[in-house]
Write a protein that holds these residues in place. Structure first.
Motif, PDB file in Angstrom:
ATOM      1  N   THR A 177       0.825  -1.215   0.000  1.00 21.47           N
ATOM      2  CA  THR A 177       0.000   0.000   0.000  1.00 21.47           C
ATOM      3  C   THR A 177       0.861   1.267   0.000  1.00 21.47           C
ATOM      4  O   THR A 177       0.541   2.238  -0.709  1.00 21.47           O
ATOM      5  N   TRP A 178       1.930   1.279   0.791  1.00 15.75           N
ATOM      6  CA  TRP A 178       2.759   2.492   0.829  1.00 15.75           C
ATOM      7  C   TRP A 178       3.314   2.810  -0.556  1.00 15.75           C
ATOM      8  O   TRP A 178       3.281   3.955  -1.005  1.00 15.75           O
ATOM      9  N   LEU A 179       3.800   1.790  -1.268  1.00 15.17           N
ATOM     10  CA  LEU A 179       4.391   1.995  -2.585  1.00 15.17           C
ATOM     11  C   LEU A 179       3.343   2.441  -3.606  1.00 15.17           C
ATOM     12  O   LEU A 179       3.569   3.403  -4.354  1.00 15.17           O
ATOM     13  N   SER A 180       2.188   1.759  -3.648  1.00 13.61           N
ATOM     14  CA  SER A 180       1.148   2.131  -4.614  1.00 13.61           C
ATOM     15  C   SER A 180       0.625   3.536  -4.340  1.00 13.61           C
ATOM     16  O   SER A 180       0.324   4.289  -5.273  1.00 13.61           O
ATOM     17  N   THR A 181       0.549   3.910  -3.057  1.00 14.18           N
ATOM     18  CA  THR A 181       0.120   5.265  -2.714  1.00 14.18           C
ATOM     19  C   THR A 181       1.122   6.301  -3.196  1.00 14.18           C
ATOM     20  O   THR A 181       0.745   7.324  -3.786  1.00 14.18           O
ATOM     21  N   GLN A 182       2.415   6.055  -2.964  1.00 18.95           N
ATOM     22  CA  GLN A 182       3.435   7.020  -3.377  1.00 18.95           C
ATOM     23  C   GLN A 182       3.493   7.168  -4.908  1.00 18.95           C
ATOM     24  O   GLN A 182       3.688   8.281  -5.413  1.00 18.95           O
TER      25      GLN A 182
END
Length: 369
Positions: free
Chosen positions: A138-143
Motif C-alpha cells: 500500500t505504501w508503494l502504490s500510494t506514493q
C-alpha cells in the motif's frame, strides 16, 4: 463579450464509475456556458457518447485494465501489466499538447487518467484515492499515485475531509504539496423522493471483465430462487439496448442515466459491487443495498467492510454469496442514513478556470507539456 471556454473532461476507462461521476461535471460545464470536450476509451467513452450525443469526443490510448478470472491474483496481474499502463499514460501525455492546440482547450479535468497534466493550461485530477490500497504494498502504490497527482494544479476529491468521510481513510492525506479541494460526493442522480415500488430487487453490475461477466452468470442463477420482482442491469454498454422479460425477471444490458434514475426510484433494495461511485450514487438516492466487492480489489473490499462494520450495508464475498443473504438488509441502516454536504460544481469550475483569458491569442506551437 467573453467567449465560452473549451474544457477537456477525461475519465479513466476502469469499469463505468469514473465516467458516470463525470456526468455532473460535464453538465455543470454546459450550464456555465462552456463547452466540454470529452476524451476516454472503451466502455467509458461509449457510455458518454450515449449521454452527450451533441458533444465532441476524442479517443485516448487504452490502459488495457482487465482482471484475471482468479481475482486474488489481481495485484500480480496489475504488476505484470504495469509496462502497458505506463506506456498508455506516456502516450496520452504526448497527445495532450496537440489536443490543446487543435481544440483550444482552456482547462483539463482528468478523472484518474494520470498523463493529462499540463504546464500550458490549468489541470485538475479527480480522485478519492489519496491512499491506494494494495495489501502489503500500500505504501508503494500510494506514493506512485501521489507522484502523478502532484503534477496537476488541483486535486478534486469527491468526498469530505475528516471523520464524516464517505470513503474512510482512502481520501484522507495531509501532504501539503497537493492542492486539495473536497467537493463532497459526486452523483449523476437526483434525490427526487419519488419512491414508488415496482421492483423488490435491483441488480446493478459494472466493472472490468471478466469479473463482471462471472458475477452476472452467478446472479442469474441465484435469482431463480428469489420470489420478488427483479430488475437486472448487466452494465454492458453495447450498440443496441437489449431487453428481456421472463417471469419475475426484467433484464437490460444497460440503461441511460434517465432510465437508471427511474429504476432506482422504483427499486426497494440494490445488489451491486462496492465501487466508490456506486456508493456515492446510492447515498444520494437514500437506498438500502447489499455489496459484493470485486474479488482481489482491495479498495472495494475495504469499503464494503467499512460500511458493514458501521451497520450501514451488509456484504459478502463473490464466492460465498447466496440470494438468501439479502434478508440481512433489514438489520442495516442503509446509505440514506449518511448525511454529507456537497459543493456547487459550477462555482468550483468558475473559480478553477477563472484566470484563463478567453480573449487571449491561440496557444503557440512552441509550447509543450
Amino acid at each position: 463579450m467573453q467567449k465560452s471556454k473549451n474544457i477537456l473532461v477525461a475519465p479513466l476507462n476502469w469499469g463505468l464509475g469514473h465516467a458516470t461521476r463525470c456526468i455532473p461535471i460535464i453538465n455543470a460545464i454546459i450550464e456555465n456556458g462552456d463547452r466540454p470536450i470529452i476524451a476516454s476509451d472503451g466502455q467509458a467513452l461509449a457510455l458518454l457518447r450515449k449521454e452527450f450525443e451533441k458533444e465532441e469526443f476524442i479517443e485516448l490510448p487504452s490502459y488495457g485494465i482487465e482482471y484475471g478470472e482468479d481475482g486474488q491474483n489481481l495485484k500480480l496481474k496489475m504488476l505484470k501489466d504495469s509496462p502497458k499502463i505506463w506506456m498508455a499514460i506516456r502516450n496520452e501525455h504526448k497527445m495532450l499538447h496537440s489536443i490543446i492546440l487543435k481544440h483550444q482547450i482552456a482547462g483539463i479535468i482528468s478523472d484518474n487518467r494520470l498523463g493529462l497534466y499540463s504546464n500550458i493550461v490549468p489541470s485538475v485530477i479527480i480522485t478519492h484515492q489519496l491512499q491506494v490500497l494494495s495489501g502489503n504494498t500500500t505504501w508503494l502504490s500510494t506514493q506512485l499515485h501521489l507522484h502523478y497527482i502532484k503534477k496537476y494544479d488541483y486535486c478534486w476529491i469527491p468526498d469530505v475531509e475528516g471523520l464524516e468521510s464517505l470513503s474512510g481513510k482512502l481520501s484522507q492525506n495531509d501532504d501539503y504539496e497537493i492542492e486539495k479541494v473536497y467537493l463532497g460526493p459526486l452523483s449523476r442522480f437526483k434525490n427526487t423522493n419519488n419512491y414508488q415500488k415496482k421492483y423488490d430487487l435491483m441488480i446493478l453490475l459494472s466493472g472490468p471483465e471478466p469479473q463482471r461477466n462471472i458475477l452476472e452468470k452467478k446472479l442469474l442463477e441465484e435469482v431463480k430462487r428469489y420470489t420478488g420482482e427483479v430488475l437486472f442491469i448487466a452494465g454492458k454498454i453495447e450498440k443496441e439496448q437489449r431487453f428481456l422479460k421472463k417471469g419475475l425477471l426484467t433484464y437490460y444490458n444497460y440503461l441511460s442515466t434517465d432510465g437508471l434514475q427511474k429504476a432506482l426510484d422504483r427499486s426497494e433494495v440494490i445488489l451491486c459491487r462496492s465501487g466508490y461511485t456506486t456508493i456515492m450514487d446510492l447515498q444520494k438516492m437514500n437506498k438500502k443495498a447489499f455489496f459484493i466487492p470485486t474479488p482481489g480489489q482491495f479498495e472495494q473490499e475495504y469499503l464494503a467492510q467499512l460500511l458493514d462494520q458501521k451497520g450501514i450495508v451488509p456484504q459478502a464475498s463473490q464466492i460465498d454469496f447466496k440470494i438468501e443473504m439479502l434478508s440481512q438488509i433489514i438489520n442495516y441502516k442503509g446509505l440514506g442514513s449518511i448525511q454529507i454536504f456537497t459543493t456547487s460544481i459550477s462555482s468550483v469550475l468558475r473559480e478553477t478556470f477563472s484566470n484563463v483569458n478567453e480573449n487571449s491569442e491561440p496557444i503557440p506551437n512552441s509550447l509543450s507539456t
